[in-house]
Design a protein around this motif. Structure first.
Motif, PDB file in Angstrom:
ATOM      1  N   MET A   1       1.364  -1.098  -0.022  1.00 60.86           N
ATOM      2  CA  MET A   1      -0.224  -0.053  -0.001  1.00 60.86           C
ATOM      3  C   MET A   1       0.863   1.038  -0.118  1.00 60.86           C
ATOM      4  O   MET A   1       1.565   1.083   0.778  1.00 60.86           O
ATOM      5  N   LYS A   2       0.900   2.336  -0.621  1.00 62.80           N
ATOM      6  CA  LYS A   2       1.546   3.620  -0.928  1.00 62.80           C
ATOM      7  C   LYS A   2       0.274   4.607   0.398  1.00 62.80           C
ATOM      8  O   LYS A   2      -0.277   4.855   0.040  1.00 62.80           O
ATOM      9  N   VAL A   3       1.518   5.466   0.394  1.00 64.54           N
ATOM     10  CA  VAL A   3       0.445   6.520   0.841  1.00 64.54           C
ATOM     11  C   VAL A   3       0.888   7.690   0.320  1.00 64.54           C
ATOM     12  O   VAL A   3       2.385   8.369   0.685  1.00 64.54           O
ATOM     13  N   TYR A   4      -0.465   8.545   0.536  1.00 67.01           N
ATOM     14  CA  TYR A   4       0.162  10.022  -0.096  1.00 67.01           C
ATOM     15  C   TYR A   4      -0.238  11.080   0.691  1.00 67.01           C
ATOM     16  O   TYR A   4      -1.186  10.463   0.948  1.00 67.01           O
ATOM     17  N   GLY A   5       0.437  11.961   0.820  1.00 63.72           N
ATOM     18  CA  GLY A   5       0.152  13.251   1.674  1.00 63.72           C
ATOM     19  C   GLY A   5      -1.174  14.429   0.454  1.00 63.72           C
ATOM     20  O   GLY A   5      -1.042  14.766  -0.163  1.00 63.72           O
ATOM     21  N   LEU A   6      -2.026  15.061   1.021  1.00 59.12           N
ATOM     22  CA  LEU A   6      -2.851  15.486   0.494  1.00 59.12           C
ATOM     23  C   LEU A   6      -2.747  17.096   1.393  1.00 59.12           C
ATOM     24  O   LEU A   6      -2.861  16.992   2.771  1.00 59.12           O
ATOM     25  N   THR A   7      -2.482  18.103   0.895  1.00 66.78           N
ATOM     26  CA  THR A   7      -2.348  19.734   1.353  1.00 66.78           C
ATOM     27  C   THR A   7      -2.498  21.075   1.000  1.00 66.78           C
ATOM     28  O   THR A   7      -2.773  20.262  -0.406  1.00 66.78           O
ATOM     29  N   GLY A   8      -2.738  21.538   1.769  1.00 64.50           N
ATOM     30  CA  GLY A   8      -2.594  23.485   0.338  1.00 64.50           C
ATOM     31  C   GLY A   8      -2.772  23.996   2.090  1.00 64.50           C
ATOM     32  O   GLY A   8      -3.710  23.859   2.741  1.00 64.50           O
ATOM     33  N   SER A   9      -3.095  25.839   1.745  1.00 66.36           N
ATOM     34  CA  SER A   9      -2.909  26.470   2.919  1.00 66.36           C
ATOM     35  C   SER A   9      -4.383  26.360   2.291  1.00 66.36           C
ATOM     36  O   SER A   9      -5.176  25.999   1.814  1.00 66.36           O
ATOM     37  N   ILE A  10      -4.843  27.719   3.356  1.00 67.59           N
ATOM     38  CA  ILE A  10      -6.301  27.915   3.896  1.00 67.59           C
ATOM     39  C   ILE A  10      -6.908  28.553   2.694  1.00 67.59           C
ATOM     40  O   ILE A  10      -6.131  29.524   1.908  1.00 67.59           O
ATOM     41  N   GLY A  11      -7.624  27.432   2.489  1.00 66.55           N
ATOM     42  CA  GLY A  11      -8.957  28.477   0.977  1.00 66.55           C
ATOM     43  C   GLY A  11      -8.704  27.960  -0.195  1.00 66.55           C
ATOM     44  O   GLY A  11      -8.802  28.529  -0.880  1.00 66.55           O
ATOM     45  N   GLU A 123       5.000   8.212   0.231  1.00 68.32           N
ATOM     46  CA  GLU A 123       5.125   8.146  -1.187  1.00 68.32           C
ATOM     47  C   GLU A 123       5.007   9.263  -1.999  1.00 68.32           C
ATOM     48  O   GLU A 123       5.926   9.204  -2.908  1.00 68.32           O
ATOM     49  N   GLY A 124       4.066  10.329  -1.728  1.00 67.09           N
ATOM     50  CA  GLY A 124       4.382  11.834  -2.784  1.00 67.09           C
ATOM     51  C   GLY A 124       3.319  12.606  -1.999  1.00 67.09           C
ATOM     52  O   GLY A 124       2.475  11.874  -0.816  1.00 67.09           O
TER      53      GLY A 124
END
Length: 197
Positions: A1-11, A123-124
């Motif tokens: 299983m690969k694990v990816y991060g999801l992010t982004g600044s507010i809004g 993973e990314g």
């Protein structure tokens, strides 16, 4: 299983993008939602938070305005709160990963991913972005938000340009909903089709 991060600044539209991934059948661990559960009515973190920050909790859970006032702009107090919250969130994340270990890939939705060094071991990283004018308009439309508060939040976050430079994948939300959903679907197909290195 690969694990990816999801992010982004507010809004930037990260929550909307996370929901799109879920609709495509991808398991998403939402760190913020987990914090709300841990600090909500009867939440397991309430006794520790009340002991450290008296008067900030009640029958409805954490009083976010009072707790925010106690830690906002004070690095020492913020660290004290993080020392209570982060280990509990990490434990929930471990359970999530165990539960979905047979999946090709999963996503960890972590708002302050780069700020906390959370990209290590992933993973990314997928970064959600939008033009600055659209980000500002979205955030200032939120209840209780002011231009001053918005500036303060942005100052505490890694700049959007730097996040994009460090990203493995970028989802643009400054466009139409349909176009953003198409980007998510393409990425799901791409990540789901990847095999081991």
């Amino acid at each position: 299983m690969k694990v990816y991060g999801l992010t982004g600044s507010i809004g930037m539209g990260k929550s909307a993008v996370a929901a799109m991934f879920r609709r495509e059948g991808v398991p998403v661990f939402d760190a913020d939602a987990q914090v709300h559960l841990l600090q909500g009515p009867g939440g397991p973190l309430l006794p520790a938070i009340e002991a450290r920050f008296p008067g900030t909790t009640g029958p409805a859970g954490v009083d976010r305005a009072k707790l925010g006032a106690a830690v906002f702009g004070d690095p020492h107090e913020r660290k004290a709160l993080e020392a209570i919250v982060h280990p509990a969130v990490r434990a929930e994340r471990t359970r999530f990963l165990r539960r979905h270990r047979s999946r090709k890939f999963v996503i960890l939705d972590i708002p302050l991913l780069f700020e906390t060094g959370g990209q290590k071991g992933l993973e990314g990283v997928i970064v959600v972005t939008a033009p600055a004018w659209k980000q500002r308009r979205r955030v200032l439309a939120r209840p209780g938000m002011t231009a001053g508060k918005f500036r303060q939040i942005v100052r505490l976050q890694v700049p959007d340009a730097e996040k994009r430079a460090r990203a493995d994948h970028i989802i643009h939300t400054g466009t139409t909903f349909a176009d953003t959903r198409a980007q998510v679907r393409r990425l799901v197909a791409c990540l789901g089709g990847k095999t081991g290195r």
